[in-house]
Design an enzyme around this catalytic site. Structure first.
Site, short mmCIF file in Angstrom:
data_model
loop_
_atom_site.label_atom_id
_atom_site.label_comp_id
_atom_site.label_asym_id
_atom_site.label_seq_id
_atom_site.Cartn_x
_atom_site.Cartn_y
_atom_site.Cartn_z
N GLU A 1 -23.53 50.68 37.98
CA GLU A 1 -23.28 50.60 36.54
C GLU A 1 -23.89 51.79 35.81
O GLU A 1 -23.29 52.36 34.90
CB GLU A 1 -23.85 49.28 36.02
CG GLU A 1 -23.55 49.01 34.53
CD GLU A 1 -24.61 49.58 33.62
OE1 GLU A 1 -24.29 50.02 32.50
OE2 GLU A 1 -25.79 49.58 34.04
N ASP B 1 -21.48 54.40 33.84
CA ASP B 1 -21.65 54.63 32.41
C ASP B 1 -21.60 56.13 32.11
O ASP B 1 -20.96 56.56 31.14
CB ASP B 1 -22.99 54.04 31.96
CG ASP B 1 -23.28 54.30 30.49
OD1 ASP B 1 -22.67 53.64 29.64
OD2 ASP B 1 -24.12 55.18 30.20
N ASP C 1 -20.11 46.19 31.86
CA ASP C 1 -20.93 46.74 32.94
C ASP C 1 -20.19 46.71 34.28
O ASP C 1 -20.30 47.64 35.08
CB ASP C 1 -22.24 45.95 33.06
CG ASP C 1 -23.18 46.19 31.89
OD1 ASP C 1 -22.92 47.12 31.10
OD2 ASP C 1 -24.16 45.43 31.76
N GLU D 1 -17.81 49.59 34.45
CA GLU D 1 -18.51 50.85 34.71
C GLU D 1 -18.91 50.96 36.18
O GLU D 1 -18.80 52.03 36.79
CB GLU D 1 -19.73 50.96 33.81
CG GLU D 1 -19.38 51.18 32.34
CD GLU D 1 -20.58 51.11 31.42
OE1 GLU D 1 -20.50 51.64 30.30
OE2 GLU D 1 -21.61 50.51 31.81
#
Length: 242
Positions: A14, A18, A91, A94
Protein backbone atom coordinates in the site's frame (compact mmCIF):
# COMPACT_ATOMS: atom_id res chain seq x y z
CA UNK A 1 11.27 -12.85 -14.97
CA UNK A 2 8.25 -11.69 -13.04
CA UNK A 3 8.91 -10.28 -9.59
CA UNK A 4 7.59 -12.16 -6.55
CA UNK A 5 5.49 -10.00 -4.23
CA UNK A 6 3.76 -12.86 -2.38
CA UNK A 7 5.94 -12.35 0.70
CA UNK A 8 5.54 -8.56 0.81
CA UNK A 9 3.15 -7.30 3.47
CA UNK A 10 -0.05 -5.54 2.49
CA UNK A 11 1.06 -2.40 4.31
CA UNK A 12 4.32 -2.19 2.34
CA UNK A 13 2.48 -2.74 -0.93
CA UNK A 14 0.00 0.00 0.00
CA UNK A 15 2.88 2.36 0.83
CA UNK A 16 4.50 1.76 -2.56
CA UNK A 17 1.20 1.83 -4.46
CA UNK A 18 0.31 5.20 -2.96
CA UNK A 19 3.52 6.63 -4.39
CA UNK A 20 2.90 5.06 -7.81
CA UNK A 21 -0.65 6.42 -7.96
CA UNK A 22 0.49 9.98 -7.21
CA UNK A 23 3.38 9.74 -9.67
CA UNK A 24 1.20 8.41 -12.48
CA UNK A 25 -1.48 11.02 -11.80
CA UNK A 26 1.20 13.74 -12.04
CA UNK A 27 2.56 12.30 -15.30
CA UNK A 28 -0.94 12.28 -16.81
CA UNK A 29 -1.91 15.77 -15.63
CA UNK A 30 1.23 17.71 -16.48
CA UNK A 31 1.12 17.41 -20.30
CA UNK A 32 -2.67 17.29 -20.53
CA UNK A 33 -3.37 20.59 -18.78
CA UNK A 34 -0.51 22.99 -19.65
CA UNK A 35 -2.54 26.01 -18.50
CA UNK A 36 -3.24 24.69 -15.00
CA UNK A 37 -1.50 26.42 -12.11
CA UNK A 38 0.51 24.23 -9.70
CA UNK A 39 -2.28 24.64 -7.17
CA UNK A 40 -4.95 23.45 -9.57
CA UNK A 41 -2.77 20.55 -10.69
CA UNK A 42 -2.41 19.52 -7.04
CA UNK A 43 -6.16 19.77 -6.42
CA UNK A 44 -6.92 17.66 -9.48
CA UNK A 45 -4.33 15.07 -8.49
CA UNK A 46 -5.91 14.97 -5.04
CA UNK A 47 -9.28 14.09 -6.55
CA UNK A 48 -7.68 11.41 -8.72
CA UNK A 49 -5.79 9.79 -5.83
CA UNK A 50 -8.24 10.26 -2.94
CA UNK A 51 -9.73 7.27 -1.14
CA UNK A 52 -13.19 7.95 -2.54
CA UNK A 53 -12.01 7.67 -6.14
CA UNK A 54 -9.78 4.64 -5.56
CA UNK A 55 -12.46 2.90 -3.49
CA UNK A 56 -14.84 3.22 -6.46
CA UNK A 57 -12.26 1.43 -8.61
CA UNK A 58 -11.87 -1.30 -5.98
CA UNK A 59 -15.61 -1.93 -5.94
CA UNK A 60 -15.77 -1.90 -9.73
CA UNK A 61 -13.27 -4.76 -9.86
CA UNK A 62 -14.79 -6.65 -6.95
CA UNK A 63 -11.85 -6.24 -4.59
CA UNK A 64 -14.31 -5.91 -1.70
CA UNK A 65 -15.51 -9.48 -2.35
CA UNK A 66 -12.06 -10.92 -2.94
CA UNK A 67 -10.27 -9.29 0.00
CA UNK A 68 -9.68 -11.50 3.03
CA UNK A 69 -11.02 -9.26 5.77
CA UNK A 70 -12.13 -10.29 9.29
CA UNK A 71 -15.87 -10.97 9.45
CA UNK A 72 -16.19 -8.64 12.42
CA UNK A 73 -14.66 -5.82 10.40
CA UNK A 74 -17.06 -6.41 7.49
CA UNK A 75 -20.03 -6.32 9.86
CA UNK A 76 -18.76 -3.17 11.55
CA UNK A 77 -18.25 -1.20 8.35
CA UNK A 78 -21.27 0.48 6.84
CA UNK A 79 -20.43 -0.02 3.18
CA UNK A 80 -18.98 2.34 0.62
CA UNK A 81 -20.40 5.43 2.37
CA UNK A 82 -18.53 4.51 5.58
CA UNK A 83 -15.31 6.50 5.80
CA UNK A 84 -13.36 3.62 7.35
CA UNK A 85 -14.52 1.17 4.71
CA UNK A 86 -13.72 3.67 1.96
CA UNK A 87 -10.14 4.00 3.25
CA UNK A 88 -9.69 0.24 3.35
CA UNK A 89 -10.91 -0.09 -0.24
CA UNK A 90 -8.63 2.76 -1.33
CA UNK A 91 -5.64 1.15 0.40
CA UNK A 92 -6.39 -2.21 -1.23
CA UNK A 93 -6.42 -0.59 -4.64
CA UNK A 94 -3.04 1.06 -3.98
CA UNK A 95 -1.61 -2.29 -2.83
CA UNK A 96 -2.88 -3.91 -6.02
CA UNK A 97 -1.23 -1.20 -8.14
CA UNK A 98 2.11 -1.90 -6.45
CA UNK A 99 1.70 -5.65 -6.89
CA UNK A 100 1.09 -5.27 -10.63
CA UNK A 101 4.20 -3.12 -11.05
CA UNK A 102 6.41 -5.45 -9.01
CA UNK A 103 5.11 -8.59 -10.69
CA UNK A 104 6.32 -7.36 -14.10
CA UNK A 105 9.53 -5.32 -13.70
CA UNK A 106 9.76 -4.70 -17.44
CA UNK A 107 6.21 -3.67 -18.37
CA UNK A 108 4.34 -3.40 -15.06
CA UNK A 109 4.59 0.36 -14.67
CA UNK A 110 3.50 1.04 -18.26
CA UNK A 111 0.59 -1.38 -17.86
CA UNK A 112 -0.62 0.32 -14.69
CA UNK A 113 -0.17 3.79 -16.15
CA UNK A 114 -2.29 2.92 -19.20
CA UNK A 115 -4.92 1.28 -16.99
CA UNK A 116 -5.18 4.22 -14.59
CA UNK A 117 -5.28 6.69 -17.46
CA UNK A 118 -8.37 4.91 -18.76
CA UNK A 119 -10.01 4.73 -15.33
CA UNK A 120 -9.45 8.43 -14.67
CA UNK A 121 -10.80 9.66 -18.02
CA UNK A 122 -14.39 10.31 -16.81
CA UNK A 123 -13.10 12.25 -13.80
CA UNK A 124 -10.76 14.34 -15.94
CA UNK A 125 -13.50 14.93 -18.51
CA UNK A 126 -15.76 16.33 -15.78
CA UNK A 127 -12.88 18.37 -14.39
CA UNK A 128 -12.48 20.57 -17.47
CA UNK A 129 -14.73 21.01 -20.47
CA UNK A 130 -12.45 21.36 -23.53
CA UNK A 131 -14.62 24.19 -24.87
CA UNK A 132 -15.44 26.01 -21.65
CA UNK A 133 -13.22 26.94 -18.72
CA UNK A 134 -14.68 25.44 -15.56
CA UNK A 135 -15.02 28.88 -14.00
CA UNK A 136 -17.42 29.82 -16.83
CA UNK A 137 -19.38 26.57 -16.91
CA UNK A 138 -22.26 27.77 -14.72
CA UNK A 139 -22.76 30.89 -16.82
CA UNK A 140 -22.60 28.96 -20.09
CA UNK A 141 -25.04 26.33 -18.80
CA UNK A 142 -27.51 29.00 -17.69
CA UNK A 143 -27.29 30.74 -21.08
CA UNK A 144 -27.99 27.46 -22.86
CA UNK A 145 -31.02 26.22 -20.91
CA UNK A 146 -32.51 28.99 -18.73
CA UNK A 147 -35.85 30.26 -19.96
CA UNK A 148 -39.11 31.61 -18.56
CA UNK A 149 -40.30 29.42 -15.68
CA UNK A 150 -37.10 27.34 -15.45
CA UNK A 151 -34.64 26.96 -12.58
CA UNK A 152 -31.12 25.54 -12.08
CA UNK A 153 -30.18 24.33 -8.59
CA UNK A 154 -26.78 23.27 -7.22
CA UNK A 155 -27.21 20.93 -4.25
CA UNK A 156 -24.85 18.87 -2.14
CA UNK A 157 -25.41 15.20 -3.01
CA UNK A 158 -23.70 13.89 0.11
CA UNK A 159 -21.60 15.20 3.00
CA UNK A 160 -17.96 16.16 2.32
CA UNK A 161 -15.42 13.39 2.84
CA UNK A 162 -11.84 13.65 4.01
CA UNK A 163 -9.23 12.57 1.48
CA UNK A 164 -6.08 10.74 2.51
CA UNK A 165 -3.94 13.59 1.18
CA UNK A 166 -3.12 16.45 3.54
CA UNK A 167 -6.42 16.01 5.38
CA UNK A 168 -8.36 17.98 2.76
CA UNK A 169 -12.09 17.51 2.17
CA UNK A 170 -13.75 16.53 -1.08
CA UNK A 171 -17.17 18.04 -1.78
CA UNK A 172 -19.91 16.49 -3.95
CA UNK A 173 -22.41 18.73 -5.75
CA UNK A 174 -25.09 17.94 -8.32
CA UNK A 175 -26.77 20.32 -10.77
CA UNK A 176 -30.55 19.91 -11.15
CA UNK A 177 -32.89 21.43 -13.74
CA UNK A 178 -36.59 22.25 -13.41
CA UNK A 179 -38.68 23.56 -16.31
CA UNK A 180 -39.84 22.65 -19.82
CA UNK A 181 -41.32 19.40 -18.52
CA UNK A 182 -38.41 18.47 -16.23
CA UNK A 183 -38.54 18.43 -12.44
CA UNK A 184 -35.28 18.32 -10.46
CA UNK A 185 -33.62 16.52 -13.36
CA UNK A 186 -29.96 15.76 -12.57
CA UNK A 187 -27.71 16.97 -15.37
CA UNK A 188 -24.36 16.24 -13.75
CA UNK A 189 -22.37 15.68 -10.59
CA UNK A 190 -19.00 17.13 -9.67
CA UNK A 191 -16.27 16.81 -7.06
CA UNK A 192 -14.13 19.62 -5.75
CA UNK A 193 -11.96 20.93 -2.96
CA UNK A 194 -14.88 23.22 -2.01
CA UNK A 195 -18.58 23.62 -2.87
CA UNK A 196 -17.91 26.25 -5.51
CA UNK A 197 -15.38 24.13 -7.38
CA UNK A 198 -17.60 21.06 -7.16
CA UNK A 199 -20.48 23.12 -8.59
CA UNK A 200 -18.38 24.37 -11.49
CA UNK A 201 -17.30 20.80 -12.26
CA UNK A 202 -20.91 19.63 -12.12
CA UNK A 203 -21.90 22.38 -14.57
CA UNK A 204 -19.06 21.43 -16.92
CA UNK A 205 -20.28 17.83 -16.85
CA UNK A 206 -23.88 18.94 -17.39
CA UNK A 207 -22.86 20.68 -20.61
CA UNK A 208 -22.05 17.23 -22.03
CA UNK A 209 -25.21 15.52 -20.78
CA UNK A 210 -27.05 13.73 -23.64
CA UNK A 211 -30.29 15.50 -22.72
CA UNK A 212 -28.83 18.99 -23.11
CA UNK A 213 -29.56 19.14 -26.84
CA UNK A 214 -33.22 18.33 -26.23
CA UNK A 215 -33.48 20.95 -23.49
CA UNK A 216 -31.81 23.58 -25.68
CA UNK A 217 -34.26 22.78 -28.50
CA UNK A 218 -37.24 23.15 -26.13
CA UNK A 219 -35.76 26.40 -24.79
CA UNK A 220 -35.56 27.84 -28.31
CA UNK A 221 -39.18 26.91 -28.96
CA UNK A 222 -40.26 28.44 -25.66
CA UNK A 223 -38.25 31.61 -26.24
CA UNK A 224 -39.72 31.95 -29.75
CA UNK A 225 -43.23 31.49 -28.37
CA UNK A 226 -42.62 34.09 -25.65
CA UNK A 227 -41.22 36.51 -28.21
CA UNK A 228 -44.33 36.16 -30.42
CA UNK A 229 -46.58 36.69 -27.40
CA UNK A 230 -44.70 39.85 -26.46
CA UNK A 231 -44.91 41.20 -30.00
CA UNK A 232 -48.64 40.45 -30.21
CA UNK A 233 -49.21 42.11 -26.84
CA UNK A 234 -47.25 45.19 -27.90
CA UNK A 235 -49.19 45.37 -31.17
CA UNK A 236 -52.50 45.08 -29.33
CA UNK A 237 -51.53 47.86 -26.95
CA UNK A 238 -50.52 50.12 -29.82
CA UNK A 239 -53.80 49.39 -31.59
CA UNK A 240 -55.80 50.17 -28.48
CA UNK A 241 -53.99 53.45 -27.99
CA UNK A 242 -54.52 54.59 -31.57
Amino acid sequence: MAGDCSNISYERLEFLGDAYVELIASRILFPRFPDFSPGKLSQTRQLMACNETLAEFSLRYGFDRRARLPSALKRKMGGVEDRGWTKIMGDIFEAYVAAVVISDPKNGFATVESWLDELWQPLLASRVDPEVADSQAKQVLATKIMTKGSKISYNEERPPQMSNLKGMSVFFVGVFYTGLGYTDFCLGSGKGANKSEAGFNAAAKALRHPQIKAIVAKKKENDAKSRVEREEKAAAEQSAAA
